[in-house]
Design a protein around this motif. Structure first.
Motif, short mmCIF file in Angstrom:
data_model
loop_
_atom_site.label_atom_id
_atom_site.label_comp_id
_atom_site.label_asym_id
_atom_site.label_seq_id
_atom_site.Cartn_x
_atom_site.Cartn_y
_atom_site.Cartn_z
N UNK A 292 1.09 -1.46 0.04
CA UNK A 292 -0.17 -0.04 -0.01
C UNK A 292 0.81 0.72 -0.01
N UNK A 293 1.59 2.10 -1.00
CA UNK A 293 1.85 2.55 -1.21
C UNK A 293 1.22 3.89 -1.60
N UNK A 294 -0.16 4.31 -1.19
CA UNK A 294 -0.92 5.44 -1.80
C UNK A 294 -0.53 5.73 -2.94
N UNK A 295 -0.14 5.03 -3.79
CA UNK A 295 0.01 6.25 -5.34
C UNK A 295 -0.95 6.58 -6.44
#
Length: 52
Positions: free
Chosen positions: A23-26
């Motif tokens: 989960x990088x949020x990109x």
């Protein structure tokens, strides 16, 4: 003929799969037009086809 409901399972066992992603949020970040990265790339490709 009697219809079956759902897939058949062997001796009542229910197969399961567990998947996890980083989960990088990109994917939640958007540009000044409110588009996410994948939408932006698709928009650029579409623009290239329409403008040609």
């Amino acid at each position: 003929m009697k219809a079956r409901n759902g897939p058949s399972t062997i001796s009542g066992a229910i197969p399961s799969v567990s998947v996890s992603y980083a989960a990088t949020g990109s994917s939640t970040k958007s540009n000044e037009l409110g588009m996410r990265p994948m939408q932006e790339r698709a928009y650029e490709k579409l623009g290239a086809k329409v403008g040609a």
